[in-house]
Design an enzyme around this catalytic site. Structure first.
Site, PDB file in Angstrom:
ATOM      1  N   ASP A   7      47.089  40.261  35.051  1.00 32.54           N
ATOM      2  CA  ASP A   7      47.203  41.918  35.096  1.00 32.54           C
ATOM      3  C   ASP A   7      48.376  42.377  35.536  1.00 32.54           C
ATOM      4  OD1 ASP A   7      44.804  42.003  33.959  1.00 32.54           O
ATOM      5  OD2 ASP A   7      43.673  42.983  35.515  1.00 32.54           O
ATOM      6  N   ASN A  46      42.786  40.310  31.777  1.00 37.37           N
ATOM      7  CA  ASN A  46      42.206  41.228  30.891  1.00 37.37           C
ATOM      8  C   ASN A  46      43.086  42.092  30.297  1.00 37.37           C
ATOM      9  OD1 ASN A  46      41.555  42.116  33.710  1.00 37.37           O
ATOM     10  ND2 ASN A  46      40.604  43.934  32.405  1.00 37.37           N
ATOM     11  N   HIS A  65      33.221  44.446  38.817  1.00 40.51           N
ATOM     12  CA  HIS A  65      33.261  43.198  38.162  1.00 40.51           C
ATOM     13  C   HIS A  65      32.409  42.131  38.783  1.00 40.51           C
ATOM     14  CE1 HIS A  65      36.695  44.903  36.296  1.00 40.51           C
ATOM     15  NE2 HIS A  65      37.490  45.019  37.330  1.00 40.51           N
ATOM     16  N   HIS A  92      40.169  45.023  42.832  1.00 42.92           N
ATOM     17  CA  HIS A  92      41.172  45.461  43.354  1.00 42.92           C
ATOM     18  C   HIS A  92      41.094  45.825  44.969  1.00 42.92           C
ATOM     19  CE1 HIS A  92      42.289  47.379  39.233  1.00 42.92           C
ATOM     20  NE2 HIS A  92      42.353  46.058  39.297  1.00 42.92           N
TER      21      HIS A  92
HETATM   22 FE   FE2 Z   1      41.729  42.491  35.637  1.00 45.58          FE
END
Ligand code: FE2
Length: 471
Positions: A201, A238, A333, A362
């Site tokens: 990312d 992603n 997630h 995060h």
């Molecule tokens: Fe991610």
């Protein structure tokens, strides 16, 4: 006006809340490890505006920009230099010389461009410089005439079991004010990371309308101050997929693969999304959460053949990078990494992987050494257990991108979770020799030298005994 009785009862309530508050502010010990007392507001991080100095284009017509390097072969004797010119291709040559010899040499780049919806990229140059000497400082120049720009890098020591080396860990960086703090803390950390292991990312351009690829350019300019001087080892997340059929974009990973080449062929991989490099005393395997990994797929077949190739007498430290974490106790997630865990975890235990770094969530989390590989469809043994042959799993997706912190945790803290905290930061993995490495995590609110979490790693192959940790 308040009656005396009310006043007395409200003050006792106040004392109760104060005591409760003190208890909540201390590190809370749950079923598992430590949930940090640092608690933050759930607020979005703010992208730095396009006219921020960190995004400034270098002066001069067609000056090279977004300069970055990565390892260019399997052992550390090659470097891939990449840069972008906006107006025209310009010079394709990299001039380079070692601090020792000062004899100028040159290598030629290839140039690629791509279109994405209504965006057309600049001229993206990639040049692999080979046959470098180990442990040597090299200067290099890109561009020509009055827009020539000079940078430098240091090659790693020759691969060997007791070679000390320090890696930085950054993930999910983006380009917010918090991202800038994370990068600054990494640069000024006295641990002095020599190579960044990046867990995916990058730019978060896909959070903008039509995946505004201008944000890939700004991100390249933002990280140049580090990535032009030391290699960043890339992992796909992603936000690199950029698959957007609604705007006619059908090719997954198009911007990323055009901009960030990796030496995947050097490890017999067939895709830039999974590969390996050796660096000093470490063997680094990069996996792809968003490419197929089921049985018989190219990634599965590659990893199956790759793990037996790791020679721990040459590279004692076996490190895996992947984007989506397998052990994650945040409500973000949650269990997204579960299918890959099911496919590969028994191999990681068999081959005694030392540590797995992931991003995606995060926040920060470090696991105990656990495995969950006993389960089959009838025995019900589906709980992670302490396992000294298992890796430590570390989530370091706290780089500071626009999506903000993940600060909602599952409760109680599961047994596998040793330490967790919703703060932005980065980490450092400092290999001392074949048996010991010192790991530390640094939150952005602290001074540059402060370690918010740390742990001595004992190598799983050479010194596989129980470790102690401190926070
Ligand atoms: Fe991610």
């Amino acid at each position: 006006m308040m009656r005396p009785s009310s006043s007395s009862s409200s003050s006792s309530v106040g004392i109760v809340f104060a005591v409760l508050g003190l208890a909540l502010n201390a590190a809370v010990l749950c079923n598992g490890g430590i949930t940090s007392s640092f608690v933050r507001q759930a607020e979005k991080s703010v992208d730095m505006p396009l006219d921020s100095d960190v995004f400034a284009e270098p002066p001069g017509y067609n000056a090279p920009q977004q300069v970055h390097i990565t390892q260019g072969d399997h052992s550390g004797k090659a470097v891939i230099v990449s840069w972008v010119t906006m107006a025209e291709p310009g010079s394709n040559t990299v001039l380079y010389w070692s601090e020792k010899s000062k004899v100028k040499m040159q290598a030629e780049a290839s140039v690629v461009t791509y279109k994405y919806y209504n965006y057309a990229s600049g001229y993206i140059h990639h040049c692999t410089i080979r046959n470098l000497e180990f442990d040597t400082k090299y200067y290099y120049e890109v561009g020509s005439g009055h827009v020539r720009r000079k940078f430098w890098f240091v090659t790693p020591p020759e691969v060997g079991p007791d070679v000390p080396y320090t890696f930085g860990l950054i993930g999910d960086l983006g380009q917010t004010y918090d991202s800038n703090m994370t990068l600054t803390h990494y640069e000024l950390n006295p641990a002095k990371g020599k190579t960044v292991l990046y867990v995916g990312d990058l730019s978060y351009a896909d959070n903008y309308p039509n995946h505004d690829n201008v944000r890939w350019d700004t991100w390249g300019r933002f990280v140049e101050r580090s990535a032009a001087y030391q290699p960043w080892i890339w992992t796909t997340g992603n936000h690199e997929i950029d698959f957007a059929p609604e705007i006619g974009e059908f090719e997954p990973f198009k911007p990323f693969t055009h901009r960030y080449p990796v030496p995947f062929r050097a490890s017999d991989s067939t895709s830039p999304s999974w590969y390996s490099v050796k660096r000093a005393s470490a063997y680094i395997i990069v996996l792809a959460s968003y490419s197929a990994y089921g049985k018989y797929t190219p990634q599965y077949e590659w990893l199956q053949q790759e793990l037996p190739k790791v020679n721990r007498t040459e590279t004692p430290w076996l490190i895996v990078l992947v984007h989506s974490p397998w052990y994650n106790s945040y409500n973000y997630h949650y269990m997204e990494g579960e299918t890959m865990r099911v496919m590969f975890e028994s191999w990681f235990v068999e081959y005694k992987v030392d540590v797995v770094f992931a991003g995606h969530v995060h926040a920060y989390e470090r696991s105990e050494r656990v495995s969950n590989i006993a389960y089959n469809i009838i025995n019900g043994m589906c709980t992670p257990v302490k396992d000294q042959s298992a890796p430590v799993y570390i989530t370091i997706g706290d780089g500071g991108n626009i999506e903000g912190l993940a600060n909602n945790m599952t409760e109680p803290q599961p047994n596998y979770s040793a330490y967790r905290e919703a703060s932005f930061g980065h980490a450092s993995f400092d290999i001392k020799n074949r048996t010991h490495a010192y790991y530390s995590w640094h939150r952005n609110e602290d001074g540059y030298a402060v370690e918010a979490d740390s742990m001595w790693f004992f190598n799983r192959y050479w010194h596989p005994v129980d470790e102690s940790s401190s926070s």
